[in-house]
Design an enzyme around this catalytic site. Structure first.
Site, PDB file in Angstrom:
ATOM      1  N   GLY A 171      38.044  40.954  44.708  1.00  0.00           N
ATOM      2  CA  GLY A 171      37.440  42.230  43.936  1.00  0.00           C
ATOM      3  C   GLY A 171      36.244  41.828  43.299  1.00  0.00           C
ATOM      4  O   GLY A 171      35.188  42.216  43.149  1.00  0.00           O
ATOM      5  N   ARG A 194      37.998  35.148  34.691  1.00  0.00           N
ATOM      6  CA  ARG A 194      37.498  35.603  36.194  1.00  0.00           C
ATOM      7  C   ARG A 194      36.074  36.171  35.812  1.00  0.00           C
ATOM      8  O   ARG A 194      35.343  35.938  36.691  1.00  0.00           O
ATOM      9  CB  ARG A 194      38.516  36.569  36.444  1.00  0.00           C
ATOM     10  CG  ARG A 194      40.033  36.178  36.483  1.00  0.00           C
ATOM     11  CD  ARG A 194      40.027  35.336  37.855  1.00  0.00           C
ATOM     12  NE  ARG A 194      41.462  34.957  38.137  1.00  0.00           N
ATOM     13  CZ  ARG A 194      41.892  35.425  39.183  1.00  0.00           C
ATOM     14  NH1 ARG A 194      41.473  36.153  40.102  1.00  0.00           N
ATOM     15  NH2 ARG A 194      43.157  35.010  39.486  1.00  0.00           N
ATOM     16  N   CYS A 404      29.649  38.251  59.648  1.00  0.00           N
ATOM     17  CA  CYS A 404      28.720  39.368  60.263  1.00  0.00           C
ATOM     18  C   CYS A 404      29.895  40.181  61.138  1.00  0.00           C
ATOM     19  O   CYS A 404      30.975  39.712  61.552  1.00  0.00           O
ATOM     20  CB  CYS A 404      28.012  38.863  61.234  1.00  0.00           C
ATOM     21  SG  CYS A 404      26.468  37.999  60.884  1.00  0.00           S
TER      22      CYS A 404
HETATM   23  N1  LIG Z   1      39.360  45.716  51.331  1.00  0.00           N
HETATM   24  C1  LIG Z   1      40.284  44.873  51.515  1.00  0.00           C
HETATM   25  O1  LIG Z   1      40.908  44.700  52.628  1.00  0.00           O
HETATM   26  C2  LIG Z   1      40.602  44.121  50.491  1.00  0.00           C
HETATM   27  C3  LIG Z   1      39.852  43.459  50.075  1.00  0.00           C
HETATM   28  C4  LIG Z   1      40.026  42.840  48.925  1.00  0.00           C
HETATM   29  C5  LIG Z   1      41.103  42.831  48.309  1.00  0.00           C
HETATM   30  N2  LIG Z   1      41.964  43.799  48.515  1.00  0.00           N
HETATM   31  C6  LIG Z   1      42.844  44.140  47.605  1.00  0.00           C
HETATM   32  O2  LIG Z   1      42.570  44.025  46.264  1.00  0.00           O
HETATM   33  C7  LIG Z   1      43.140  43.544  45.486  1.00  0.00           C
HETATM   34  C8  LIG Z   1      42.500  42.376  44.798  1.00  0.00           C
HETATM   35  O3  LIG Z   1      42.458  41.094  45.656  1.00  0.00           O
HETATM   36  P1  LIG Z   1      41.898  39.584  44.962  1.00  0.00           P
HETATM   37  O4  LIG Z   1      42.012  38.866  45.877  1.00  0.00           O
HETATM   38  O5  LIG Z   1      40.776  40.008  43.987  1.00  0.00           O
HETATM   39  O6  LIG Z   1      43.259  39.450  43.835  1.00  0.00           O
HETATM   40  P2  LIG Z   1      43.254  38.678  42.590  1.00  0.00           P
HETATM   41  O7  LIG Z   1      44.580  38.611  42.300  1.00  0.00           O
HETATM   42  O8  LIG Z   1      42.508  37.315  42.873  1.00  0.00           O
HETATM   43  O9  LIG Z   1      42.393  39.454  41.609  1.00  0.00           O
HETATM   44  C9  LIG Z   1      43.187  40.766  40.980  1.00  0.00           C
HETATM   45  C10 LIG Z   1      42.207  40.605  39.558  1.00  0.00           C
HETATM   46  O10 LIG Z   1      42.774  41.905  38.950  1.00  0.00           O
HETATM   47  C11 LIG Z   1      42.621  41.563  37.582  1.00  0.00           C
HETATM   48  N3  LIG Z   1      43.883  42.625  36.873  1.00  0.00           N
HETATM   49  C12 LIG Z   1      44.973  42.965  37.540  1.00  0.00           C
HETATM   50  N4  LIG Z   1      45.391  43.992  36.778  1.00  0.00           N
HETATM   51  C13 LIG Z   1      44.552  44.540  36.021  1.00  0.00           C
HETATM   52  C14 LIG Z   1      44.400  45.504  35.193  1.00  0.00           C
HETATM   53  N5  LIG Z   1      45.246  46.551  34.813  1.00  0.00           N
HETATM   54  N6  LIG Z   1      42.933  46.029  34.649  1.00  0.00           N
HETATM   55  C15 LIG Z   1      41.895  45.070  34.816  1.00  0.00           C
HETATM   56  N7  LIG Z   1      42.050  43.951  35.689  1.00  0.00           N
HETATM   57  C16 LIG Z   1      43.260  43.645  36.361  1.00  0.00           C
HETATM   58  C17 LIG Z   1      43.345  40.321  37.544  1.00  0.00           C
HETATM   59  O11 LIG Z   1      43.003  39.549  36.351  1.00  0.00           O
HETATM   60  C18 LIG Z   1      42.652  39.368  38.688  1.00  0.00           C
HETATM   61  O12 LIG Z   1      41.461  38.914  37.996  1.00  0.00           O
HETATM   62  C19 LIG Z   1      44.458  42.999  46.220  1.00  0.00           C
HETATM   63  O13 LIG Z   1      45.511  43.954  45.920  1.00  0.00           O
HETATM   64  C20 LIG Z   1      43.870  42.955  47.450  1.00  0.00           C
HETATM   65  O14 LIG Z   1      44.893  42.972  48.550  1.00  0.00           O
HETATM   66  C21 LIG Z   1      41.608  44.691  49.650  1.00  0.00           C
END
Ligand SMILES: NC(=O)c1ccc[n+]([C@@H]2O[C@H](COP(=O)([O-])OP(=O)(O)OC[C@H]3O[C@@H](n4cnc5c(N)ncnc54)[C@H](O)[C@@H]3O)[C@@H](O)[C@H]2O)c1
Ligand SMILES: NC(=O)c1ccc[n+]([C@@H]2O[C@H](COP(=O)([O-])OP(=O)(O)OC[C@H]3O[C@@H](n4cnc5c(N)ncnc54)[C@H](O)[C@@H]3O)[C@@H](O)[C@H]2O)c1
Lengths: 558, 558
Positions: A171, A194, A404
């Protein structure tokens, strides 16, 4: 523990570069600049781990150091469980993470088995040693927003405000991807550390505790057409309600909190991070209930903001699936996922987040590959723009890397984009123009490697969303084609039981063997994307198959 | 359609024997002497199919005929979906059948997708083209009953009465396996044609409509210590209640009706087969309810007969799981499955139902392999007894075949039992002593190839029953080792969502390539059984690993 990240340079600890590449990539995942919490072996995405335990890590390291060029190491949910003689053209490492038999394929059984030390959450690139930090996702996020801008705003986000949540490993790429598209980003994040991290690494510009302040600055920047990003230290659900209360409507609304995991990923409202972490320890059941309650408010906020006129999409964290299942919100899917909305047309052409890392650790090696890619595809303007932006704005983390989106499209010799690129790089390694081998890998989210009905295969044209034969065929075929690491994971970004996906690595060490492997794997792998989407009836895929002579047996015969 | 079964002889239609073997084995599955209902492409086990449709079958045949020695064909749930260049050491065919993403991994979603023509039930050996008729299961059934006899009756079933149900493709082996162990068998079967078929092929001696008659003759035979078998034309649930009413208690009670599939496998009481088939068409919901009601009575019957003193075990059709889930019978699992009861100690040594077929179609070729196996393992008396019995009593169906449970145990050269056998056969083919290549394959139920919490991995010592990383690693590893066909299936004998399992074929054509593949695959494949059970803490497996130098990384290092 001393987290050094990956060893670099041209001397190797292992018996060959293929094994060495596995060792370096595993350690790169655990580089403090790359992984989110190396101490716990957590790489990203909530609890996505690189190894099951430090003992397992040590054993993997020892095995890799001793592994012969005709041996294959087996890793079961982050633990090395076997080693057998195969042959040079076969993979050196085979990995299966988090897989459960269907009826038991849920968080409850997973956590039970995890507590007994029997399984590990591999997420996607965490357990397959292909994570390269936030730089890995940045291009995907950039491409997605660019596709959105193309569709709705003439190709540019300037003057537009994107609201999101979550500044974690993945994210965290959002603010930068928005500003790279000239837009404005407001991101809610409960964990102040973060936000700080994203600011330090140049992914986000400012932080604040004050929503009014964030809205004001964002609005001003948007009015001036200036890129701007701010991390708001607040729960995302609270932030959306705050925006609605204030009558503030952004242009785009999405989210990347780790909603796929209600216990270890998402934070409930009403608690500081410390309080929530304490609650999780003491009373996980209450945590889960509170977490899901907050998610329901969060989704309601997204839907209300959509109703007020914003473009909404789910960014692959399964927040819709979660509240539909656990809070019976039948209208949760009233906003689309990002894949059918923006990515599927690329998948049809075998395009996906192809990426590579310089095992030397030398940034010059990546700059050399940047030149090669520009050189090889002179007609791809968007790619050139991306390379320029990346060189300017994306800091390397751990092993220098580049992403890429390349696909299947073939040249006169029948070589795919991915194969052409890999063969060129292999030559540069052979010629000594690149200091040490380059390892090529990709996200599990790729054209033909994943079944995930709430994300990559959401709303397939023929309703084949849930069929998981495809990622299994992808893994078997890439194994047959000679990839050096092959992995199959359950879960990932959308949570256990919600997806099955495969990944692979090919090591370009300048040898003829590497060229052979590259030629085959970078045909089979994007090729799976073409045939999977052709089978589902997508015209773009059928055209790609016809143009590039991809065999589609039931279509090729009358 | 004209079902000829497999082509035979030494001339081939394909470009090589590996492709030809795939073609012959696919057609062997559909031989009217082998498969249960070739017209519908149904091979066995309810709806286990060899191809998704006749169009898909035609396309597979055409692809196999044209497939080059360095190409690999992809089959997704019985339909050919791709063909890519790989290399000679890689598999020629990769198959994934019936796989669904965890949360969608149930009959409801499966049937929905099946109705749309998107998926096929592969059962175990049906969709992987390794079914060889009732002769395939006969040795497993014989071994299981022999193990039961060893444990309870000094190694012999004479004077003992075994009661069971189901005389289908697999279940039909039961009467013969009982009489081969000198016992008496009473088997309920609702479909009279199935009883007739078993009598024609010498698997069952008599049939009757009259339960009193069956009990009387069985009791008499048991008193005289004579082998005897009778198929009773009756619903199994009704038969068990009839026995309890009459105060008749057998020595052993089990069942092999297709209870894993409540709609297309199991017959409800109160209907003739025709009436039930009609009901299924007209009103599938009522069918399912009636079917599950009958199953509940059936399991109650088994439990009551167990209480009355019989030895009860479930024979892998998931009838316990079905009534526990759908009729809330919490005590359903009060009788054990056959794997933990009788088979697991063999799995720990890498032993499982290894089998081979003569592609020539010439029974002499199998007799030559019989001699070879006796010759190679002079010390294995039970194996010799089995070969004698099989030669006397087991009729060939389709391509002549043989099954033996061979394992990992290594000789002085480090060759496993399976590898030694395969290498010897490969020599005989090379020398022309065997007319045409032999194809070696096995059941999906094997030492290290399956995760199935209600069957093969029921009650594992470390509670790892539901972890599905193992069958995926098995498939990937055998692909890496060079098996000629590799497949991964969901479902099988226990129904969709209840198991994941893998299979492979190796073609012994007398070449050095075949020897190489055989040496590797017949080490990796049983080796997976050893490491999987060593990892779960079974002493027999740990001992086998130590004796045979199988690498178990976390144990090998301090
Ligand atoms: N496009 C995709 O394919 C794709 C790409 C990236 C991530 N994702 C999905 O996105 C999500 C995030 O991935 P990540 O690697 O960043 O995870 P991560 O666990 O490293 O980060 C998640 C963040 O969200 C914060 N958070 C949690 N609940 C919250 C809330 N209610 N309000 C505000 N902040 C909150 C946490 O503190 C943390 O920093 C996952 O579910 C991941 O699977 C999908
Ligand atoms: N040990 C194992 O691993 C193993 C081996 C073989 C079979 N199985 C399981 O056993 C079952 C049978 O396999 P199969 O290949 O013989 O299947 P099949 O469908 O060919 O035969 C099942 C037979 O049961 C009969 N039947 C169904 N309901 C009945 C009832 N209520 N009373 C009497 N007869 C009834 C049917 O008429 C049919 O002849 C399957 O569930 C299979 O998965 C397990």
């Amino acid at each position: 523990r001393d987290y050094q990240g990956a060893p670099t340079g041209t001397d190797i600890e292992c018996k060959g570069w293929r094994q060495e590449a596995a060792l370096r990539m595993l350690n790169n995942n655990l580089d403090p600049d790359v992984g989110e919490n190396p101490e716990e072996l957590v790489v990203y995405g909530g609890t996505g781990r690189a190894a099951r335990s430090w003992d397992a890590y040590d054993a993997i390291m020892a095995e890799l150091r001793e592994l012969d060029d005709d041996e294959t190491l087996l890793v079961q949910s982050g633990k090395p469980v076997g080693r057998f003689t195969t042959h040079e053209r076969a993979p050196r490492v085979l990995i299966a993470n988090s897989n459960l038999v269907g009826k038991w394929d849920d968080w409850e059984h997973f956590h039970e088995l995890e507590a007994k030390g029997l399984i590990m959450y591999g997420q996607m690139t965490a357990g397959s040693w292909a994570y390269i930090g936030t730089q890995g996702i940045i291009q995907g996020t950039y491409e997605t927003l660019a596709a959105l801008a193309d569709e709705h705003y003439d190709g540019d986000l300037s003057g537009k405000i994107v609201v999101t949540g979550g500044l974690g490993g993945m994210g965290g790429a959002q603010p930068l991807a928005v500003t790279m598209n000239h837009g404005v980003c407001i991101a809610a994040e409960v964990d102040e550390g973060r936000i700080d991290r994203r600011i330090e690494t140049g992914y986000c510009m400012e932080k604040t505790d004050d929503l009014d302040d964030a809205i004001e600055k964002a609005t001003e920047a948007a009015e001036n057409g200036e890129p701007y990003s701010v991390g708001v230290h607040i729960n995302a659900a609270d932030m959306l309600e705050g925006m609605l209360d204030r009558g503030f409507v952004p242009d785009v609304i999405t989210d990347q909190t780790s909603a796929h995991d209600e216990l270890e990923g998402y934070y409930p409202s009403g608690y500081s991070v410390e309080e929530a972490d304490h609650l999780r320890e003491e009373d996980p059941e209450t945590y889960v209930e509170e977490s899901l309650d907050t998610m329901a408010r969060h989704v309601r906020g997204i839907l209300d903001i959509q109703d007020a006129g914003a473009i909404a999409f789910e960014y692959g964290n399964n927040i819709r699936g979660q509240v539909k299942e656990h809070r019976d919100m039948q209208h949760a899917f009233d906003f689309p996922g990002f894949v059918p909305a923006y990515i599927r047309p690329l998948f049809c052409q075998g395009k996906g987040p192809f990426r590579w890392a310089a095992l030397s650790g030398n940034p010059e090696d990546i700059h050399r590959t940047d030149e090669a890619v520009v050189d090889l595809f002179p007609e791809k303007e968007q790619l050139h723009r991306w390379i320029d932006l990346a060189q300017e704005q994306v800091e390397f983390q751990g092993l220098p890397s580049r992403v890429c989106w390349l696909g299947y499209a073939t040249d006169d010799d029948g070589l795919t984009e991915r194969a052409r690129f890999a063969l060129r790089i292999n030559e540069l390694v052979a010629d000594g123009e690149i200091e040490a081998p380059i390892v090529v890998t990709r996200d599990h989210l790729d054209a033909g490697s994943v079944a995930s009905p709430n994300r990559e295969t959401e709303a397939m044209r023929d309703d084949s969303d849930a069929i998981a034969d495809w990622p299994i065929l992808n893994a078997l075929l890439n194994c047959a084609a000679g990839a050096d690491i092959v992995s199959v994971h359950d879960g990932g970004g959308v949570g256990i039981g919600n997806a099955l996906h495969a990944n692979n690595h090919v090591v370009l060490d300048g040898s003829e063997l590497a060229a052979e492997k590259a030629r085959r794997v970078f045909t089979t792998d994007p090729g799976m994307g073409v045939i999977r989407h052709a089978d589902a009836g997508y015209d773009e895929a059928i055209e790609q198959a016809e143009k590039s002579n991809v065999a589609v047996p039931m279509r090729d015969r009358p």
